[in-house]
Design an enzyme around this catalytic site. Structure first.
Site, PDB file in Angstrom:
ATOM      1  N   LYS A   1      34.884  33.568  54.259  1.00 11.79           N
ATOM      2  CA  LYS A   1      36.314  33.513  53.939  1.00 11.79           C
ATOM      3  C   LYS A   1      36.727  34.952  53.639  1.00 11.79           C
ATOM      4  CE  LYS A   1      39.489  33.467  51.441  1.00 11.79           C
ATOM      5  NZ  LYS A   1      40.591  34.462  51.541  1.00 11.79           N
TER       6      LYS A   1
ATOM      7  N   GLY B   1      34.762  40.905  44.599  1.00 14.10           N
ATOM      8  CA  GLY B   1      36.190  40.843  44.271  1.00 14.10           C
ATOM      9  C   GLY B   1      36.392  40.997  42.782  1.00 14.10           C
ATOM     10  N   SER B   2      37.468  40.400  42.305  1.00 17.82           N
ATOM     11  CA  SER B   2      37.875  40.623  40.921  1.00 17.82           C
ATOM     12  C   SER B   2      37.018  39.809  39.941  1.00 17.82           C
ATOM     13  CB  SER B   2      39.336  40.207  40.766  1.00 17.82           C
ATOM     14  OG  SER B   2      39.472  38.837  41.070  1.00 17.82           O
TER      15      SER B   2
ATOM     16  N   VAL C   1      38.281  36.083  39.513  1.00 15.87           N
ATOM     17  CA  VAL C   1      37.833  35.144  40.548  1.00 15.87           C
ATOM     18  C   VAL C   1      36.306  34.974  40.471  1.00 15.87           C
ATOM     19  CG1 VAL C   1      37.780  34.644  43.022  1.00 15.87           C
ATOM     20  CG2 VAL C   1      39.829  35.640  42.004  1.00 15.87           C
ATOM     21  N   GLY C   2      35.605  36.036  40.077  1.00 13.24           N
ATOM     22  CA  GLY C   2      34.148  35.941  39.923  1.00 13.24           C
ATOM     23  C   GLY C   2      33.754  34.823  38.955  1.00 13.24           C
TER      24      GLY C   2
ATOM     25  N   GLU D   1      29.541  40.766  43.145  1.00 11.83           N
ATOM     26  CA  GLU D   1      29.816  42.192  42.977  1.00 11.83           C
ATOM     27  C   GLU D   1      31.267  42.307  42.541  1.00 11.83           C
ATOM     28  OE1 GLU D   1      31.294  45.504  43.514  1.00 11.83           O
ATOM     29  OE2 GLU D   1      30.569  45.653  45.598  1.00 11.83           O
TER      30      GLU D   1
ATOM     31  N   CYS E   1      35.113  49.619  44.508  1.00 15.16           N
ATOM     32  CA  CYS E   1      34.569  49.212  43.189  1.00 15.16           C
ATOM     33  C   CYS E   1      33.656  50.289  42.640  1.00 15.16           C
ATOM     34  CB  CYS E   1      33.830  47.886  43.257  1.00 15.16           C
ATOM     35  SG  CYS E   1      33.687  47.175  44.856  1.00 15.16           S
TER      36      CYS E   1
ATOM     37  N   GLU F   1      39.510  48.990  35.110  1.00 16.79           N
ATOM     38  CA  GLU F   1      39.477  49.391  36.519  1.00 16.79           C
ATOM     39  C   GLU F   1      40.913  49.475  37.059  1.00 16.79           C
ATOM     40  OE1 GLU F   1      37.879  46.605  39.464  1.00 16.79           O
ATOM     41  OE2 GLU F   1      36.715  48.284  40.247  1.00 16.79           O
TER      42      GLU F   1
HETATM   43  P1  ADP Z   1      41.783  41.235  44.561  1.00 20.96           P
HETATM   44  O1  ADP Z   1      42.406  40.888  43.233  1.00 20.96           O
HETATM   45  O2  ADP Z   1      41.228  42.582  44.608  1.00 20.96           O
HETATM   46  O3  ADP Z   1      42.599  40.853  45.738  1.00 20.96           O
HETATM   47  P2  ADP Z   1      40.296  38.817  44.599  1.00 20.96           P
HETATM   48  O4  ADP Z   1      39.130  38.596  43.720  1.00 20.96           O
HETATM   49  O5  ADP Z   1      41.556  38.099  44.276  1.00 20.96           O
HETATM   50  O6  ADP Z   1      40.484  40.370  44.641  1.00 20.96           O
HETATM   51  O7  ADP Z   1      39.932  38.508  46.121  1.00 20.96           O
HETATM   52  C1  ADP Z   1      38.682  38.689  46.692  1.00 20.96           C
HETATM   53  C2  ADP Z   1      38.415  37.533  47.637  1.00 20.96           C
HETATM   54  O8  ADP Z   1      38.368  36.325  46.868  1.00 20.96           O
HETATM   55  C3  ADP Z   1      39.505  37.294  48.684  1.00 20.96           C
HETATM   56  O9  ADP Z   1      38.890  36.849  49.888  1.00 20.96           O
HETATM   57  C4  ADP Z   1      40.333  36.193  48.079  1.00 20.96           C
HETATM   58  O10 ADP Z   1      41.024  35.399  49.036  1.00 20.96           O
HETATM   59  C5  ADP Z   1      39.259  35.364  47.415  1.00 20.96           C
HETATM   60  N1  ADP Z   1      39.761  34.508  46.333  1.00 20.96           N
HETATM   61  C6  ADP Z   1      40.855  34.690  45.538  1.00 20.96           C
HETATM   62  N2  ADP Z   1      41.001  33.669  44.685  1.00 20.96           N
HETATM   63  C7  ADP Z   1      39.987  32.801  44.920  1.00 20.96           C
HETATM   64  C8  ADP Z   1      39.573  31.551  44.349  1.00 20.96           C
HETATM   65  N3  ADP Z   1      40.263  30.971  43.363  1.00 20.96           N
HETATM   66  N4  ADP Z   1      38.453  30.974  44.851  1.00 20.96           N
HETATM   67  C9  ADP Z   1      37.733  31.549  45.828  1.00 20.96           C
HETATM   68  N5  ADP Z   1      38.080  32.700  46.412  1.00 20.96           N
HETATM   69  C10 ADP Z   1      39.190  33.340  45.966  1.00 20.96           C
END
Ligand code: ADP
Length: 478
Positions: free
Chosen positions: A171, A224-225, A228-229, A246, A280, A379
């Site tokens: 994804k 990612g963030s 969401v992690g 990560e 990052c 960050e």
């Molecule tokens: P940023 O804030 O830097 O955009 P995110 O952590 O939001 O980073 O996004 C990183 C990835 O995680 C993207 O592919 C995003 O679509 C996906 N993502 C965002 N929200 C969710 C979620 N609730 N569950 C799973 N994947 C997500």
């Protein structure tokens, strides 16, 4: 409209919905993407499961490796096309995008070559027993990928998974994923069987959440963030699947008074402005020993003020940041630094003639942050560098560790004992001594500690992360 890749087919979302893709250069819509939902994710996970039981699952390690090597060659054959797609989508200067596509090919080369070099073990046990430890794929691996380095992250995540015989469902980020869709098409062209590699595009809270929660997956890798992690770990917990995370970073350079400034200064500038600071592993904090602080900052300011931001085709140091949210976030931090009384030591410039709707931010170097200020601990994910002076080795290590993150570090000194003491004292997953690179090469194990995440990617260690072991214990008689 771009298409997803599921079970060897290029497909739209089942309900036909789409998402607009905006250009970071002028804020205009230039492409649409399928807005995948849980039903599309389900199709992709089933296709991956079928691939494991079918042609893909029957390939030998050598054959999987050959396919990856072929994909690496194919990426190189389409190098310019993929670089253009990547820079258009993310706003990266074209040279940066070209370098990223070279790294993408390198992932397929490295893991293609490694696929048949992962050996098991035999373990001495009781008399008349033979014990083997064999490596097996995890099964269906889920890969949730961010927008800052779409092509590179795709290679980093997917190449070791495929090398180990997993079937992948990816994804990518809604903000930038066009290079990934093209590479998935190239993978079909070089002969990856249907279902070995599936890409579902869409929003994080829809397709991403559905993938992370799907009961048919066996592993998740996420970059990612932190917010969401946490959601990813919660989803992984329900299905008891392992995840590699990560997350963010706030990596520090530590410059001692004996450092070679001529080496350190260009590396420090590049370490924060490369990819417009959206890395990052950016070196986003600078700790400089008191005795040289004024002199070092003056020389650094000279170099930093040469930084320019422009469109991908202007090919300057920085491009725009990826989207409006990111643009507002970086500017908010710069305003906060000013409001907190921090001094701007140097600024880069936004080139004349960039489109007015583009997300261009001013590269900024701040001095003397207070140790608990937001700019020093949080960050920013933009080309903003914050510096503080330190007294001695102990204080340098304490300050380097004074964030929730622990991704990278760098120590600049000619003193060998100090190099080791500081490298070992910094809490992080990778440390440079007299150098700096964003997470290092494909060969170098990489990942975080503390809130930067857990698990390791890159290098041979990723092959262990993306596989499991089975212990076979055989009694062969007296
Ligand atoms: P940023 O804030 O830097 O955009 P995110 O952590 O939001 O980073 O996004 C990183 C990835 O995680 C993207 O592919 C995003 O679509 C996906 N993502 C965002 N929200 C969710 C979620 N609730 N569950 C799973 N994947 C997500």
């Amino acid at each position: 409209m771009s298409k997803m890749v599921i079970n060897g087919e290029r497909v739209a979302a089942q309900d036909g919905r789409t998402l607009d893709v905006l250009s970071p250069v002028d804020g205009e819509v230039f492409e649409t993407l399928p807005r995948g939902q849980a039903a599309d994710v389900d199709l992709a996970v089933r296709a991956a499961r079928d691939a494991l039981g079918g042609e893909w699952g029957r390939l030998s390690a050598l054959e999987r490796g050959r396919l990856l090597l072929r994909l690496g060659e194919k990426v190189l054959a389409h190098h310019e096309e993929l670089s253009r797609i990547e820079s258009r989508d993310t706003g990266k200067p074209i040279s940066t995008a070209r370098a990223d596509i070279t790294v993408l090919a390198r992932y397929f080369e490295f893991y293609g070559g490694a696929a048949d070099k992962v050996h098991g073990q035999t373990i001495p046990f009781q008399q008349n027993y033979s014990v083997q430890l064999v490596r097996e794929p995890l099964g269906v691996t889920a890969h949730i990928i961010p927008w800052n380095y779409p092509a590179q992250m795709f290679g980093r995540s997917v190449a070791p998974a495929l090398a180990m015989g997993n079937a992948a469902v990816v994804k990518p980020a809604e903000d930038a994923c066009l290079s990934i869709l093209r590479v998935a098409e190239l993978a079909l062209e070089v002969g990856f069987p249907p279902g070995a590699l599936n890409i579902v595009t869409g929003l994080g809270e829809e397709a991403g959440a559905a993938l992370s929660r799907h009961p048919g997956i066996n592993f998740i890798t996420f970059t990612g963030s932190n917010e969401v992690g946490v959601l990813i770990q919660q989803a992984a917990a329900v299905n008891a699947v392992k995840c590699v995370l990560e997350l963010g970073g706030k990596s520090a350079h530590i410059v001692f008074d004996d450092a070679r400034a001529e080496l350190a200064i260009p590396a420090i500038v590049k370490g924060i402005v490369h990819n417009t600071g959206q890395t990052c592993t950016a070196g986003s904090r600078l700790l400089v020993q008191k005795g040289i602080y004024p002199r070092f900052m003056e020389a650094l300011a000279q170099e930093f003020s040469k930084v320019r931001a422009g469109t991908p085709d202007m090919d300057l140091t920085c491009g725009p940041v990826v989207n409006r949210a990111q643009f507002e976030r970086v500017n908010r931090y710069i305003a906060k630094g000013l409001a907190d009384g921090m001094k701007v030591v140097a600024e880069g410039r936004i080139a004349d003639g960039v489109p007015s709707g583009g997300y261009f931010v001013k590269p900024t170097l701040f001095s003397a942050a207070s140790h608990d200020s937001d700019l020093f601990t949080q960050e920013i994910f933009g080309p903003v560098l914050v510096s503080v002076p330190f007294e001695d080795e102990a204080e340098a290590i304490r300050l380097a560790n004074a964030t929730d993150y622990g991704l990278l570090g760098a120590v600049w000194t000619e003193n060998g004992g100090r190099q080791q003491r500081v490298a070992r004292g910094i809490q992080c997953g990778q440390v440079y001594i007299n150098g700096f690179g964003a997470g290092g090469g494909v060969e170098l194990p990489f990942g975080g500690v503390k809130k930067s995440g857990h698990g390791r990617e890159k290098g041979f260690i990723a092959l262990e992360e993306m596989s499991t072991t089975k212990t076979i214990i055989q009694y062969y008689g007296a």
